[in-house]
Motif scaffolding. Structure first.
Motif, PDB file in Angstrom:
ATOM      1  N   GLN A 249      42.599  41.360  50.457  1.00  0.00           N
ATOM      2  CA  GLN A 249      41.505  40.332  50.603  1.00  0.00           C
ATOM      3  C   GLN A 249      40.469  40.200  49.584  1.00  0.00           C
ATOM      4  OE1 GLN A 249      41.387  38.363  53.515  1.00  0.00           O
ATOM      5  NE2 GLN A 249      43.502  39.088  53.706  1.00  0.00           N
ATOM      6  N   LEU A 250      40.502  41.368  48.435  1.00  0.00           N
ATOM      7  CA  LEU A 250      39.370  41.052  47.489  1.00  0.00           C
ATOM      8  C   LEU A 250      39.991  40.081  46.386  1.00  0.00           C
ATOM      9  CD1 LEU A 250      38.890  45.099  47.091  1.00  0.00           C
ATOM     10  CD2 LEU A 250      37.563  43.057  48.431  1.00  0.00           C
ATOM     11  N   PRO A 251      38.885  39.477  45.733  1.00  0.00           N
ATOM     12  CA  PRO A 251      38.883  38.681  44.529  1.00  0.00           C
ATOM     13  C   PRO A 251      39.704  39.457  43.509  1.00  0.00           C
ATOM     14  CG  PRO A 251      36.743  38.688  45.209  1.00  0.00           C
ATOM     15  CD  PRO A 251      37.609  39.619  46.066  1.00  0.00           C
ATOM     16  N   GLU A 252      39.354  40.661  43.519  1.00  0.00           N
ATOM     17  CA  GLU A 252      39.827  41.455  42.079  1.00  0.00           C
ATOM     18  C   GLU A 252      41.566  41.431  42.473  1.00  0.00           C
ATOM     19  OE1 GLU A 252      37.405  42.596  44.021  1.00  0.00           O
ATOM     20  OE2 GLU A 252      35.908  43.514  43.030  1.00  0.00           O
ATOM     21  N   TYR A 253      42.067  41.403  43.626  1.00  0.00           N
ATOM     22  CA  TYR A 253      43.520  41.302  44.107  1.00  0.00           C
ATOM     23  C   TYR A 253      44.381  40.559  43.026  1.00  0.00           C
ATOM     24  CZ  TYR A 253      47.845  41.435  46.565  1.00  0.00           C
ATOM     25  OH  TYR A 253      49.191  41.407  46.715  1.00  0.00           O
ATOM     26  N   LYS A 254      43.755  39.210  43.125  1.00  0.00           N
ATOM     27  CA  LYS A 254      44.680  38.319  42.525  1.00  0.00           C
ATOM     28  C   LYS A 254      44.423  38.492  40.910  1.00  0.00           C
ATOM     29  CE  LYS A 254      46.039  35.572  45.722  1.00  0.00           C
ATOM     30  NZ  LYS A 254      47.784  35.660  45.981  1.00  0.00           N
ATOM     31  N   GLN A 255      43.211  39.131  40.379  1.00  0.00           N
ATOM     32  CA  GLN A 255      43.172  39.195  38.922  1.00  0.00           C
ATOM     33  C   GLN A 255      43.952  40.385  38.595  1.00  0.00           C
ATOM     34  OE1 GLN A 255      38.843  39.839  39.694  1.00  0.00           O
ATOM     35  NE2 GLN A 255      38.598  38.194  37.672  1.00  0.00           N
ATOM     36  N   ILE A 256      44.009  41.300  39.171  1.00  0.00           N
ATOM     37  CA  ILE A 256      44.893  42.578  38.797  1.00  0.00           C
ATOM     38  C   ILE A 256      46.308  42.005  38.945  1.00  0.00           C
ATOM     39  CG2 ILE A 256      45.517  44.922  39.726  1.00  0.00           C
ATOM     40  CD1 ILE A 256      42.614  45.011  40.782  1.00  0.00           C
ATOM     41  N   GLU A 257      46.828  41.481  39.936  1.00  0.00           N
ATOM     42  CA  GLU A 257      48.214  40.851  39.998  1.00  0.00           C
ATOM     43  C   GLU A 257      48.604  39.969  38.794  1.00  0.00           C
ATOM     44  OE1 GLU A 257      48.878  38.444  43.601  1.00  0.00           O
ATOM     45  OE2 GLU A 257      50.271  40.094  44.338  1.00  0.00           O
ATOM     46  N   THR A 258      47.577  39.147  38.291  1.00  0.00           N
ATOM     47  CA  THR A 258      47.991  38.519  37.022  1.00  0.00           C
ATOM     48  C   THR A 258      47.937  38.925  35.871  1.00  0.00           C
ATOM     49  OG1 THR A 258      46.629  36.372  38.349  1.00  0.00           O
ATOM     50  CG2 THR A 258      46.914  36.133  36.124  1.00  0.00           C
ATOM     51  N   GLU A 259      47.088  40.023  35.859  1.00  0.00           N
ATOM     52  CA  GLU A 259      47.109  40.875  34.534  1.00  0.00           C
ATOM     53  C   GLU A 259      48.206  41.578  34.397  1.00  0.00           C
ATOM     54  OE1 GLU A 259      43.558  43.661  32.052  1.00  0.00           O
ATOM     55  OE2 GLU A 259      43.163  42.109  33.736  1.00  0.00           O
ATOM     56  N   LEU A 260      48.643  42.253  35.624  1.00  0.00           N
ATOM     57  CA  LEU A 260      49.913  43.110  35.442  1.00  0.00           C
ATOM     58  C   LEU A 260      51.031  42.187  35.413  1.00  0.00           C
ATOM     59  CD1 LEU A 260      49.233  45.553  38.514  1.00  0.00           C
ATOM     60  CD2 LEU A 260      49.218  46.362  36.033  1.00  0.00           C
ATOM     61  N   GLY A 261      50.952  41.190  35.842  1.00  0.00           N
ATOM     62  CA  GLY A 261      52.187  40.425  35.552  1.00  0.00           C
ATOM     63  C   GLY A 261      52.335  39.935  34.169  1.00  0.00           C
ATOM     64  N   SER A 262      51.179  39.462  33.656  1.00  0.00           N
ATOM     65  CA  SER A 262      51.110  39.141  32.259  1.00  0.00           C
ATOM     66  C   SER A 262      51.706  40.312  31.300  1.00  0.00           C
ATOM     67  CB  SER A 262      49.749  38.657  31.832  1.00  0.00           C
ATOM     68  OG  SER A 262      49.625  38.530  30.497  1.00  0.00           O
TER      69      SER A 262
ATOM     70  N   LEU B 219      35.087  44.267  54.175  1.00  0.00           N
ATOM     71  CA  LEU B 219      35.016  43.386  53.574  1.00  0.00           C
ATOM     72  C   LEU B 219      33.859  42.546  53.674  1.00  0.00           C
ATOM     73  CD1 LEU B 219      38.691  41.657  54.534  1.00  0.00           C
ATOM     74  CD2 LEU B 219      38.005  42.885  52.348  1.00  0.00           C
ATOM     75  N   LYS B 220      33.299  42.652  54.820  1.00  0.00           N
ATOM     76  CA  LYS B 220      31.700  42.050  54.717  1.00  0.00           C
ATOM     77  C   LYS B 220      30.795  42.743  54.098  1.00  0.00           C
ATOM     78  CE  LYS B 220      28.324  40.730  58.369  1.00  0.00           C
ATOM     79  NZ  LYS B 220      27.875  40.860  59.692  1.00  0.00           N
ATOM     80  N   LYS B 221      30.945  43.817  54.157  1.00  0.00           N
ATOM     81  CA  LYS B 221      30.033  44.828  53.009  1.00  0.00           C
ATOM     82  C   LYS B 221      30.207  44.628  51.770  1.00  0.00           C
ATOM     83  CE  LYS B 221      27.616  48.519  53.675  1.00  0.00           C
ATOM     84  NZ  LYS B 221      26.328  48.389  53.593  1.00  0.00           N
ATOM     85  N   LEU B 222      31.388  44.190  51.223  1.00  0.00           N
ATOM     86  CA  LEU B 222      31.706  43.995  49.948  1.00  0.00           C
ATOM     87  C   LEU B 222      31.565  42.515  49.567  1.00  0.00           C
ATOM     88  CD1 LEU B 222      35.285  45.748  49.628  1.00  0.00           C
ATOM     89  CD2 LEU B 222      32.943  46.329  48.542  1.00  0.00           C
ATOM     90  N   GLY B 223      31.011  41.760  50.629  1.00  0.00           N
ATOM     91  CA  GLY B 223      30.645  40.291  50.297  1.00  0.00           C
ATOM     92  C   GLY B 223      31.907  39.607  50.252  1.00  0.00           C
ATOM     93  N   VAL B 224      32.958  39.835  50.841  1.00  0.00           N
ATOM     94  CA  VAL B 224      34.148  39.044  50.749  1.00  0.00           C
ATOM     95  C   VAL B 224      34.558  38.407  52.092  1.00  0.00           C
ATOM     96  CG1 VAL B 224      36.622  39.241  50.468  1.00  0.00           C
ATOM     97  CG2 VAL B 224      35.227  40.618  49.118  1.00  0.00           C
ATOM     98  N   THR B 225      34.685  37.051  51.760  1.00  0.00           N
ATOM     99  CA  THR B 225      35.171  36.245  52.981  1.00  0.00           C
ATOM    100  C   THR B 225      36.633  36.433  53.155  1.00  0.00           C
ATOM    101  OG1 THR B 225      33.512  34.745  52.594  1.00  0.00           O
ATOM    102  CG2 THR B 225      35.346  34.000  54.305  1.00  0.00           C
ATOM    103  N   LYS B 226      37.017  36.721  54.349  1.00  0.00           N
ATOM    104  CA  LYS B 226      38.545  36.920  54.792  1.00  0.00           C
ATOM    105  C   LYS B 226      39.287  35.602  54.709  1.00  0.00           C
ATOM    106  CE  LYS B 226      39.316  37.438  59.651  1.00  0.00           C
ATOM    107  NZ  LYS B 226      39.639  38.411  60.636  1.00  0.00           N
ATOM    108  N   THR B 227      40.562  36.043  53.976  1.00  0.00           N
ATOM    109  CA  THR B 227      41.529  34.635  54.193  1.00  0.00           C
ATOM    110  C   THR B 227      42.485  35.113  55.325  1.00  0.00           C
ATOM    111  OG1 THR B 227      42.754  35.945  52.496  1.00  0.00           O
ATOM    112  CG2 THR B 227      41.291  34.397  51.904  1.00  0.00           C
TER     113      THR B 227
END
Length: 184
Positions: free
Chosen positions: A37-50, A167-175
């Motif tokens: 659910q974290l925004p970093e998840y997509k960034q990490i996935e993208t960076e690892l994929g690249s 997630l709320k503590k981290l300021g993340v809105t769940k998807t």
């Protein structure tokens, strides 16, 4: 007097022992769910994929070089002198060792890159879980699924799942929740 003091102390001790221990509040937090659910998840996935694609391209080039040299070697005429054949065989053996070493180094490099990207997020989530647990009076927080498979708990009550609070503590809105993995 001495008898009544001893009796009083004994009775007080028994009453203290007979008092039920306060119930401990146990919760669970699903690391994989929180992480997804974290925004970093997509960034990490993208960076690892690249990064993986770069390694795959390098590996492909090394494979092509080896295959080209092997094709040259197999197309040598039967009359080719032995020293030239031996030289080509040595070159092929060197290229093959180099290829195997690159594969091992690439795998280690990929694991290090993944660790470097994920560890700060694990620390951040771990701190948030600890804060939520303290704020909500939990004695224990358990991950219901171990990374790499296998459940830690056989049963867990969802009312004690603090993943959304983290997630709320981290300021993340769940998807929308991720699709659970298929287990065999």
């Amino acid at each position: 007097m001495r008898f009544s003091l001893v009796s009083f102390l004994l009775l007080t001790s028994l009453c203290a022992i007979a008092q039920p221990a306060p119930a401990q509040k146990i919760g669970h937090a699903d690391w994989e769910y929180i992480f997804s659910q974290l925004p970093e998840y997509k960034q990490i996935e993208t960076e690892l994929g690249s990064f993986e694609a770069q390694l795959q391209n390098q590996l492909k080039l090394k494979n092509q070089e080896f295959e080209a040299k092997y094709k040259q070697y197999t197309s040598l005429p039967a009359s080719t002198p032995d020293p030239i054949k031996k030289d080509k065989e040595s070159e092929l053996a060197y290229l093959q060792q180099n290829l195997q070493k690159f594969q091992q180094d690439a795998q280690a490099s990929m694991q290090k890159k993944q660790s470097d990207l994920i560890n700060p997020v694990f620390v951040k989530v771990g701190k948030a879980i600890e804060e939520v647990a303290v704020e909500n009076g939990f004695a224990y927080i358990i991950n219901p699924q171990m990374l790499g498979g296998g459940d830690v708990l056989l049963y867990s009550n969802e009312k004690y799942n603090i993943s959304d609070l983290v997630l709320k503590k981290l300021g993340v809105t769940k998807t929308s929740p991720p699709t659970p993995p298929v287990r065999n």
